[in-house]
Design a protein around this motif. Structure first.
Motif, PDB file in Angstrom:
ATOM      1  N   UNK A 123      11.879   1.148   3.137  1.00  0.00           N
ATOM      2  CA  UNK A 123      11.464   0.279   4.210  1.00  0.00           C
ATOM      3  C   UNK A 123      11.594   0.597   5.662  1.00  0.00           C
ATOM      4  N   UNK A 124      12.864   1.278   5.946  1.00  0.00           N
ATOM      5  CA  UNK A 124      13.003   1.870   7.389  1.00  0.00           C
ATOM      6  C   UNK A 124      12.062   2.863   7.555  1.00  0.00           C
ATOM      7  N   UNK A 125      11.814   3.731   6.483  1.00  0.00           N
ATOM      8  CA  UNK A 125      11.114   4.907   6.560  1.00  0.00           C
ATOM      9  C   UNK A 125       9.652   4.519   6.861  1.00  0.00           C
ATOM     10  N   UNK A 126       9.031   3.603   6.217  1.00  0.00           N
ATOM     11  CA  UNK A 126       7.655   3.122   6.215  1.00  0.00           C
ATOM     12  C   UNK A 126       7.411   2.733   7.798  1.00  0.00           C
ATOM     13  N   UNK A 127       8.382   1.780   8.141  1.00  0.00           N
ATOM     14  CA  UNK A 127       8.259   1.327   9.343  1.00  0.00           C
ATOM     15  C   UNK A 127       8.422   2.556  10.702  1.00  0.00           C
ATOM     16  N   UNK A 151       5.407   4.416  11.578  1.00  0.00           N
ATOM     17  CA  UNK A 151       4.274   3.788  12.321  1.00  0.00           C
ATOM     18  C   UNK A 151       4.861   3.791  13.724  1.00  0.00           C
ATOM     19  N   UNK A 152       6.081   3.758  13.946  1.00  0.00           N
ATOM     20  CA  UNK A 152       6.368   3.529  15.664  1.00  0.00           C
ATOM     21  C   UNK A 152       7.700   4.289  16.081  1.00  0.00           C
ATOM     22  N   UNK A 153       8.141   5.373  15.238  1.00  0.00           N
ATOM     23  CA  UNK A 153       9.368   6.080  15.746  1.00  0.00           C
ATOM     24  C   UNK A 153       9.137   7.563  16.121  1.00  0.00           C
ATOM     25  N   UNK A 154      10.008   8.217  16.732  1.00  0.00           N
ATOM     26  CA  UNK A 154       9.876   9.413  17.005  1.00  0.00           C
ATOM     27  C   UNK A 154       9.940  10.341  16.018  1.00  0.00           C
ATOM     28  N   UNK A 155       9.550  11.517  15.939  1.00  0.00           N
ATOM     29  CA  UNK A 155       9.800  12.500  14.775  1.00  0.00           C
ATOM     30  C   UNK A 155      11.209  12.754  14.328  1.00  0.00           C
ATOM     31  N   UNK A 156      12.022  12.661  15.471  1.00  0.00           N
ATOM     32  CA  UNK A 156      13.514  13.075  14.834  1.00  0.00           C
ATOM     33  C   UNK A 156      13.960  11.750  14.042  1.00  0.00           C
ATOM     34  N   UNK A 157      13.673  10.733  14.639  1.00  0.00           N
ATOM     35  CA  UNK A 157      14.199   9.399  13.712  1.00  0.00           C
ATOM     36  C   UNK A 157      13.414   9.564  12.395  1.00  0.00           C
ATOM     37  N   UNK A 175       0.814  -1.301   0.043  1.00  0.00           N
ATOM     38  CA  UNK A 175      -0.025  -0.112  -0.066  1.00  0.00           C
ATOM     39  C   UNK A 175       0.816   1.386   0.024  1.00  0.00           C
ATOM     40  N   UNK A 176       1.915   1.268   0.760  1.00  0.00           N
ATOM     41  CA  UNK A 176       2.976   2.513   0.872  1.00  0.00           C
ATOM     42  C   UNK A 176       3.575   2.667  -0.525  1.00  0.00           C
ATOM     43  N   UNK A 177       4.012   1.603  -1.121  1.00  0.00           N
ATOM     44  CA  UNK A 177       4.729   1.710  -2.461  1.00  0.00           C
ATOM     45  C   UNK A 177       3.715   2.274  -3.508  1.00  0.00           C
ATOM     46  N   UNK A 178       2.517   1.912  -3.409  1.00  0.00           N
ATOM     47  CA  UNK A 178       1.138   2.212  -4.502  1.00  0.00           C
ATOM     48  C   UNK A 178       1.004   3.642  -3.972  1.00  0.00           C
ATOM     49  N   UNK A 179       1.049   4.046  -2.834  1.00  0.00           N
ATOM     50  CA  UNK A 179       0.862   5.519  -2.647  1.00  0.00           C
ATOM     51  C   UNK A 179       1.837   6.323  -3.399  1.00  0.00           C
ATOM     52  N   UNK A 180       3.095   5.981  -3.146  1.00  0.00           N
ATOM     53  CA  UNK A 180       4.282   6.717  -3.560  1.00  0.00           C
ATOM     54  C   UNK A 180       4.111   6.796  -4.915  1.00  0.00           C
TER      55      UNK A 180
END
Length: 159
Positions: A98-102, A105-111, A26-31
């Motif tokens: 892949x890291x960005x999409x993950x 969903x779960x990281x801090x804004x700075x990450x 879904x993320x790839x299709x949206x991009x």
């Protein structure tokens, strides 16, 4: 570059060859959809020898080569480019996306911001490689080549 030149030499449609497309998340299709939308909103695309646009572009893969079929009012040509110069950039782009999409969903804004900066830097590098590979065939601006690189990646995504 003059505004008249930008208006005259632009893409009006962009299509990805269905047979070349891999399944995507879904993320790839949206991009992919965002890249096409942004590309059509604003672009500069001037095939060598073409008097004027607008142009229709169909992108695909044949035997691991990038195929660009371009049509305009006075222009019809197929350009085939080796993807070898892009292999490591595409691989790195997939990893960082892949890291960005993950992270979204779960990281801090700075990450998330750090990953996004890395993704943009890689995108800029790939854009310059693409512009160099298109030299003498098609002139683009930086934003157009960035979005075209996203679509090149879309042809390689494996969902």
């Amino acid at each position: 570059m003059a505004d008249d030149d930008r208006q005259m030499h632009r893409l009006q449609t962009v299509e990805l060859d269905d047979e070349s497309l891999a399944a995507s998340s879904r993320d790839q299709e949206q991009e992919r959809q965002i890249a096409i939308f942004d590309l059509l909103e604003e672009n500069f695309f001037h095939p060598e020898g073409a008097e004027r646009g607008p142009y229709d572009l169909k992108m695909g893969l044949i035997e691991n080569r990038l195929v660009l079929d371009i049509r305009g009012p006075d222009y019809e040509r197929r350009h085939i480019l080796s993807l070898s110069p892009f292999r490591s950039l595409i691989k790195d782009y997939f990893l960082i996306c892949e890291s960005y999409y993950q992270a979204i969903r779960s990281s801090t804004p700075s990450q998330i911001e750090a990953l996004d900066m890395g993704r943009r830097g890689l995108h800029n590098e790939a854009s310059e490689v693409l512009r160099a590979r298109l030299a003498g065939k098609i002139e683009t601006d930086v934003d157009t080549s960035r979005r075209l690189f996203t679509l090149i990646c879309a042809l390689h995504w494996r969902g």
